[in-house]
Design a protein around this motif. Structure first.
Motif, PDB file in Angstrom:
ATOM      1  N   PRO A 123       0.806  -1.231   0.000  1.00 23.96           N
ATOM      2  CA  PRO A 123       0.000   0.000   0.000  1.00 23.96           C
ATOM      3  C   PRO A 123       0.835   1.276   0.000  1.00 23.96           C
ATOM      4  CG  PRO A 123       0.070  -0.914   2.207  1.00 23.96           C
ATOM      5  CD  PRO A 123       0.787  -1.897   1.319  1.00 23.96           C
ATOM      6  N   GLY A 124       0.902   1.930  -1.143  1.00 26.58           N
ATOM      7  CA  GLY A 124       1.638   3.177  -1.258  1.00 26.58           C
ATOM      8  C   GLY A 124       0.741   4.291  -1.760  1.00 26.58           C
ATOM      9  N   THR A 125       0.205   5.094  -0.855  1.00 28.85           N
ATOM     10  CA  THR A 125      -0.663   6.220  -1.203  1.00 28.85           C
ATOM     11  C   THR A 125      -0.764   7.156  -0.010  1.00 28.85           C
ATOM     12  OG1 THR A 125      -2.943   6.911  -1.682  1.00 28.85           O
ATOM     13  CG2 THR A 125      -2.665   4.759  -0.644  1.00 28.85           C
ATOM     14  N   ILE A 126      -0.770   8.460  -0.258  1.00 24.47           N
ATOM     15  CA  ILE A 126      -0.882   9.411   0.854  1.00 24.47           C
ATOM     16  C   ILE A 126      -2.290   9.418   1.422  1.00 24.47           C
ATOM     17  CG2 ILE A 126       0.934  10.892  -0.089  1.00 24.47           C
ATOM     18  CD1 ILE A 126      -1.313  12.894  -0.852  1.00 24.47           C
ATOM     19  N   ASP A 127      -3.272   8.884   0.678  1.00 21.22           N
ATOM     20  CA  ASP A 127      -4.673   8.998   1.079  1.00 21.22           C
ATOM     21  C   ASP A 127      -5.057   8.115   2.257  1.00 21.22           C
ATOM     22  OD1 ASP A 127      -4.943  10.745  -1.071  1.00 21.22           O
ATOM     23  OD2 ASP A 127      -5.539   9.128  -2.435  1.00 21.22           O
ATOM     24  N   ASN A 128      -4.259   7.094   2.541  1.00 21.30           N
ATOM     25  CA  ASN A 128      -4.543   6.156   3.642  1.00 21.30           C
ATOM     26  C   ASN A 128      -5.914   5.486   3.483  1.00 21.30           C
ATOM     27  OD1 ASN A 128      -3.265   5.077   6.034  1.00 21.30           O
ATOM     28  ND2 ASN A 128      -4.882   6.024   7.249  1.00 21.30           N
ATOM     29  N   ASP A 129      -6.279   5.200   2.241  1.00 21.95           N
ATOM     30  CA  ASP A 129      -7.629   4.697   1.964  1.00 21.95           C
ATOM     31  C   ASP A 129      -7.668   3.239   1.523  1.00 21.95           C
ATOM     32  OD1 ASP A 129      -6.418   5.075  -0.472  1.00 21.95           O
ATOM     33  OD2 ASP A 129      -8.092   6.129  -1.402  1.00 21.95           O
ATOM     34  N   ILE A 130      -6.647   2.475   1.903  1.00 23.76           N
ATOM     35  CA  ILE A 130      -6.599   1.056   1.551  1.00 23.76           C
ATOM     36  C   ILE A 130      -7.002   0.210   2.760  1.00 23.76           C
ATOM     37  CG2 ILE A 130      -5.120  -0.850   0.791  1.00 23.76           C
ATOM     38  CD1 ILE A 130      -5.564   1.224  -1.352  1.00 23.76           C
ATOM     39  N   ALA A 131      -7.923  -0.706   2.564  1.00 26.07           N
ATOM     40  CA  ALA A 131      -8.340  -1.601   3.646  1.00 26.07           C
ATOM     41  C   ALA A 131      -7.226  -2.598   3.946  1.00 26.07           C
ATOM     42  CB  ALA A 131      -9.620  -2.331   3.253  1.00 26.07           C
ATOM     43  N   GLY A 132      -7.268  -3.187   5.135  1.00 20.05           N
ATOM     44  CA  GLY A 132      -6.297  -4.211   5.499  1.00 20.05           C
ATOM     45  C   GLY A 132      -5.010  -3.673   6.079  1.00 20.05           C
ATOM     46  N   THR A 133      -4.938  -2.369   6.271  1.00 25.91           N
ATOM     47  CA  THR A 133      -3.769  -1.768   6.901  1.00 25.91           C
ATOM     48  C   THR A 133      -4.193  -0.484   7.602  1.00 25.91           C
ATOM     49  OG1 THR A 133      -1.496  -0.968   6.559  1.00 25.91           O
ATOM     50  CG2 THR A 133      -3.092  -0.459   4.827  1.00 25.91           C
ATOM     51  N   GLN A 134      -3.646  -0.231   8.775  1.00 25.71           N
ATOM     52  CA  GLN A 134      -3.969   1.006   9.483  1.00 25.71           C
ATOM     53  C   GLN A 134      -3.332   2.214   8.809  1.00 25.71           C
ATOM     54  OE1 GLN A 134      -2.781  -0.748  13.469  1.00 25.71           O
ATOM     55  NE2 GLN A 134      -4.449   0.569  14.158  1.00 25.71           N
ATOM     56  N   TYR A 135      -2.163   2.011   8.228  1.00 29.38           N
ATOM     57  CA  TYR A 135      -1.437   3.117   7.605  1.00 29.38           C
ATOM     58  C   TYR A 135      -0.894   2.688   6.247  1.00 29.38           C
ATOM     59  CZ  TYR A 135      -1.521   4.529  12.497  1.00 29.38           C
ATOM     60  OH  TYR A 135      -1.932   4.831  13.765  1.00 29.38           O
ATOM     61  N   THR A 136      -0.948   3.603   5.304  1.00 29.32           N
ATOM     62  CA  THR A 136      -0.346   3.384   3.995  1.00 29.32           C
ATOM     63  C   THR A 136       0.957   4.179   3.910  1.00 29.32           C
ATOM     64  OG1 THR A 136      -1.621   5.212   3.041  1.00 29.32           O
ATOM     65  CG2 THR A 136      -2.574   3.000   2.883  1.00 29.32           C
ATOM     66  N   ILE A 137       1.846   3.728   3.051  1.00 28.99           N
ATOM     67  CA  ILE A 137       3.135   4.390   2.884  1.00 28.99           C
ATOM     68  C   ILE A 137       2.920   5.793   2.288  1.00 28.99           C
ATOM     69  CG2 ILE A 137       5.357   4.288   1.679  1.00 28.99           C
ATOM     70  CD1 ILE A 137       4.931   1.185   1.641  1.00 28.99           C
ATOM     71  N   GLY A 138       3.409   6.798   2.961  1.00 24.57           N
ATOM     72  CA  GLY A 138       3.282   8.175   2.501  1.00 24.57           C
ATOM     73  C   GLY A 138       2.294   9.007   3.279  1.00 24.57           C
ATOM     74  N   PHE A 139       1.389   8.355   3.990  1.00 20.63           N
ATOM     75  CA  PHE A 139       0.365   9.085   4.746  1.00 20.63           C
ATOM     76  C   PHE A 139       0.983   9.944   5.848  1.00 20.63           C
ATOM     77  CE2 PHE A 139      -2.572   8.910   8.502  1.00 20.63           C
ATOM     78  CZ  PHE A 139      -3.484   9.850   8.040  1.00 20.63           C
ATOM     79  N   ASP A 140       1.885   9.374   6.610  1.00 19.36           N
ATOM     80  CA  ASP A 140       2.485  10.113   7.724  1.00 19.36           C
ATOM     81  C   ASP A 140       3.243  11.343   7.220  1.00 19.36           C
ATOM     82  OD1 ASP A 140       3.163  10.101  10.713  1.00 19.36           O
ATOM     83  OD2 ASP A 140       5.161  10.202   9.814  1.00 19.36           O
ATOM     84  N   THR A 141       3.989  11.179   6.136  1.00 18.39           N
ATOM     85  CA  THR A 141       4.729  12.308   5.572  1.00 18.39           C
ATOM     86  C   THR A 141       3.774  13.388   5.087  1.00 18.39           C
ATOM     87  OG1 THR A 141       6.459  10.787   4.835  1.00 18.39           O
ATOM     88  CG2 THR A 141       6.477  12.992   3.893  1.00 18.39           C
ATOM     89  N   ALA A 142       2.692  12.979   4.434  1.00 13.15           N
ATOM     90  CA  ALA A 142       1.726  13.940   3.902  1.00 13.15           C
ATOM     91  C   ALA A 142       1.087  14.777   4.998  1.00 13.15           C
ATOM     92  CB  ALA A 142       0.654  13.212   3.095  1.00 13.15           C
TER      93      ALA A 142
END
Length: 319
Positions: A123-142
């Motif tokens: 999961p690599g997206t700033i939107d954090n909108d992927i199910a199955g994970t609490q955090y997506t790669i890039g969300f924290d930086t965004a």
């Protein structure tokens, strides 16, 4: 398994390079050759595929964007385009593919898996909108990028005693707006997952003004309205002087935070482990600080949800 491929697709996000690095180095550690697909699914169809060595991913962990580049590709949505991609992979002797991206990228990985070519989704997206994970790669930086902007805007908002409307990204998810709004002390946060009451917002703004508050910050997720649209509503309801800042694509850029670098490293490495275990059609993620994996098809069938306890907390703290 002797050879795997890795690609990034869709919108770029900080930490994608750290994930690429983890995939390459984890694979080479286990004596697997790695090939990078340049330009997402478009590059896959055209055969823009090159072997990656240890040095290929040196000094990229701190860089934003993606060294493999990314692109949208309508042709890959067709069976013919997908078959072309598989043929290109097989021509290189590649046996499996790690796909780093968001929902659209996962759809492509699912399609390849169903055609008999195993893929793992990261999961690599700033939107954090992927199910199955609490955090997506890039969300924290965004969200840290947004918070930095909010802090700066607050200075000028105070100086001129204005109400600032700040429009943030997130597609149809309100995670960026919610987290950045709560961390930045915004008076009002608008997210797609919750309806808003303009009268309630106006009363809160005027109440703050009456007690001597010199400025107000309102965070609007792009999935709700544009900053300009909402500013007009605020001005009509309050007669307050408003200004709008649209942060735009700056939210996707910049050096990834330590959290995103570690998250990307863990998920990228786990993707390779799953392939070593003979598993395809899986999506990796993190839940309760533990790396997990789920069936890719099931993940795509689950609607992303937001933590509304944070939303309610933000309303309580903005009185």
């Amino acid at each position: 398994m002797k050879r795997i491929g890795v690609l990034t697709s869709g919108g770029d996000s900080p930490g994608m390079n750290a994930a690429i690095r983890a995939v390459v180095r984890k694979a080479i550690f286990h004596n697997i050759e790695v090939f990078g697909v340049y330009g997402g699914y478009s590059g896959l169809i055209s055969g823009n595929i090159k072997k990656l060595e240890l040095g290929s991913v040196g000094d990229i962990i701190h860089r934003g964007g993606t060294v493999l580049f990314s692109a949208r590709c309508e042709e890959f949505k067709t069976k013919e385009g997908q078959q072309k991609g598989i043929e290109q992979l097989k021509n290189k002797g590649i046996e499996a593919l790690v796909v780093i991206g968001g929902d659209g990228s996962y759809q492509g990985a699912k399609a390849l898996t169903e055609l008999g070519f195993p893929c793992i989704g990261v999961p690599g997206t700033i939107d954090n909108d992927i199910a199955g994970t609490q955090y997506t790669i890039g969300f924290d930086t965004a969200i840290n990028t947004v918070i930095d902007a909010v802090d700066k805007i607050r200075d000028t908002a105070t100086s001129h005693e204005r109400t600032f409307i700040i429009e943030v990204m997130g597609r149809n998810a309100g995670d960026i707006a919610l987290w950045a709004g709560l961390a930045g002390g915004a008076e009002t946060i608008l997210i797609p997952e919750e309806n808003y009451n303009m009268d309630e917002i106006a009363q809160r703004l005027m109440k703050g003004h009456e007690r001597g508050k010199r400025h107000s910050i309102i965070i609007v997720a792009e999935g709700v309205a544009t900053g300009m649209e909402f500013a007009k509503q605020v001005e009509e309801a309050t007669n307050f002087d408003t200004r709008v800042s649209v942060l735009g694509h700056m939210q996707r850029g910049g050096s990834p935070t330590a959290f995103d670098r570690v998250l990307a490293s863990r998920l990228g490495a786990r993707a390779v482990e799953l392939l070593l275990e003979g598993k395809g059609g899986r999506a990796v993620g993190v839940e309760n600080n533990q790396v997990v994996d789920h069936n890719l098809s099931e993940i795509l069938g689950i609607k992303h949800t937001i933590d509304l306890t944070l939303y309610n907390l933000s309303k309580e703290l903005s009185i």
